[in-house]
Design a protein around this motif. Sequence first.
Motif, PDB file in Angstrom:
ATOM      1  N   LEU A   1      70.721  32.317  31.268  1.00 26.53           N
ATOM      2  CA  LEU A   1      71.064  31.097  31.991  1.00 26.53           C
ATOM      3  C   LEU A   1      72.002  30.209  31.190  1.00 26.53           C
ATOM      4  N   GLY A   2      72.375  30.682  29.986  1.00 27.14           N
ATOM      5  CA  GLY A   2      73.370  29.956  29.202  1.00 27.14           C
ATOM      6  C   GLY A   2      72.816  28.916  28.247  1.00 27.14           C
TER       7      GLY A   2
ATOM      8  N   LYS B   1      69.800  23.733  34.353  1.00 22.62           N
ATOM      9  CA  LYS B   1      70.502  25.004  34.147  1.00 22.62           C
ATOM     10  C   LYS B   1      70.357  25.924  35.349  1.00 22.62           C
ATOM     11  N   LEU B   2      69.188  25.917  35.975  1.00 23.68           N
ATOM     12  CA  LEU B   2      69.012  26.728  37.184  1.00 23.68           C
ATOM     13  C   LEU B   2      69.908  26.220  38.306  1.00 23.68           C
ATOM     14  N   ALA B   3      70.017  24.907  38.427  1.00 22.45           N
ATOM     15  CA  ALA B   3      70.888  24.328  39.464  1.00 22.45           C
ATOM     16  C   ALA B   3      72.337  24.746  39.234  1.00 22.45           C
ATOM     17  N   GLU B   4      72.766  24.762  37.960  1.00 23.89           N
ATOM     18  CA  GLU B   4      74.135  25.195  37.651  1.00 23.89           C
ATOM     19  C   GLU B   4      74.319  26.674  37.981  1.00 23.89           C
ATOM     20  N   GLN B   5      73.315  27.470  37.639  1.00 26.26           N
ATOM     21  CA  GLN B   5      73.409  28.907  37.872  1.00 26.26           C
ATOM     22  C   GLN B   5      73.432  29.234  39.359  1.00 26.26           C
ATOM     23  N   LEU B   6      72.660  28.482  40.135  1.00 30.83           N
ATOM     24  CA  LEU B   6      72.536  28.773  41.562  1.00 30.83           C
ATOM     25  C   LEU B   6      73.542  28.008  42.401  1.00 30.83           C
ATOM     26  N   GLU B   7      74.416  27.254  41.753  1.00 32.74           N
ATOM     27  CA  GLU B   7      75.431  26.502  42.484  1.00 32.74           C
ATOM     28  C   GLU B   7      76.315  27.463  43.264  1.00 32.74           C
TER      29      GLU B   7
ATOM     30  N   HIS C   1      81.402  29.091  34.246  1.00 37.26           N
ATOM     31  CA  HIS C   1      80.884  30.198  35.053  1.00 37.26           C
ATOM     32  C   HIS C   1      81.178  31.537  34.368  1.00 37.26           C
ATOM     33  N   ILE C   2      82.380  31.642  33.788  1.00 40.88           N
ATOM     34  CA  ILE C   2      82.726  32.865  33.063  1.00 40.88           C
ATOM     35  C   ILE C   2      81.867  32.994  31.815  1.00 40.88           C
ATOM     36  N   GLU C   3      81.646  31.871  31.131  1.00 40.69           N
ATOM     37  CA  GLU C   3      80.844  31.895  29.906  1.00 40.69           C
ATOM     38  C   GLU C   3      79.431  32.372  30.202  1.00 40.69           C
ATOM     39  N   ARG C   4      78.836  31.883  31.299  1.00 42.35           N
ATOM     40  CA  ARG C   4      77.482  32.322  31.665  1.00 42.35           C
ATOM     41  C   ARG C   4      77.471  33.801  32.012  1.00 42.35           C
ATOM     42  N   GLU C   5      78.507  34.232  32.748  1.00 42.84           N
ATOM     43  CA  GLU C   5      78.560  35.640  33.138  1.00 42.84           C
ATOM     44  C   GLU C   5      78.749  36.529  31.912  1.00 42.84           C
TER      45      GLU C   5
END
Length: 228
Positions: A78-79, A108-114, A176-180
Motif C-alpha cells: 500500500l506504499g 492509504k487505503l483511500a489513496e489505493q482505492l481511488e 500511482h506508479i510508485e505504489r505499483e
Amino acid sequence: MEVADEELEGIYAWVDEVPLSRPKRNLARDFADGVLVAEVVRHHCPRIVDLHNYSGAHSLDAKLYNWKTLNHKVFKRLGFVVARGECEAVCTGEPGAVERVLKLIKVKLAEQLEPQTPPSTTQRLSPTRSTAQQPVHLKLDAISTKLLATGRTLDIADKPYQRQLFSAGSGSLDPHIERELAYRQQLIDELQESNEALEIRVNKLEQLVQLKNAKLKTLLDRMQVADR
C-alpha cells in the motif's frame, strides 16, 4: 500521523463497517496483536491479505511478529510501513496509538482505492501517443516486458526506466506508479524467496535419493554375498 478529536468518530465508524471475527470491547487492547487490523485491510483489499498469517497473541514478541508480517506482506504493497516504535506503542496499548495507525491505514487505503479515469477509446487506439502520455499501466507493462526479457528486476533507481516513469517537467515520481512499482517489486521478491525455498527442497530431496540409493546398493551387495 496525529489524530484530531473530531477525526476519532470517523475512524471508529469506519472500523464498525467491517465484520470482525471478534467483538470490540476495548479498541487499544483488541487491535494490539494486529489480527483485527489485518481483517480491516482485507475487507477493503482482499487480494493482498492472507488471514492465515496472523493469529491471536498475548506476548509482546508475538504481537510484534504479527505487525512485522503486516509491514512486510501488506503495508508495503500500500506504499507505507508502520515504524517499529509505533508498532510497539500499539502492542502495549499506548493511548491513541491504535487510532494513529488506523488513520494512516484509512488514508492509504483511500489513496489505493481511488478510482482512476480510464483512457478514452481514441487515446487507447492512437498509435502516435508518446511514452510519456501513455497510461500508467501501459508504461509499467512495457517496462516489465523489457525486464522479463533481460531477467532483471524492477528498480526505480534504474536510470533508463526512471526517465520514463517521471512526469514530464517534474522531479517527482507519480505516486500511482510508485505504489505499483512497490507492489510489483514485492511480488518479485516473494517469487524469488519461493524459488530459493524450492531449490533448497530439491537439493535435500536429491540428497535423500542419493542416500537411499547407497543404502539399497549396500543391501543388494549383502544379499549377493549371502547367496554365495
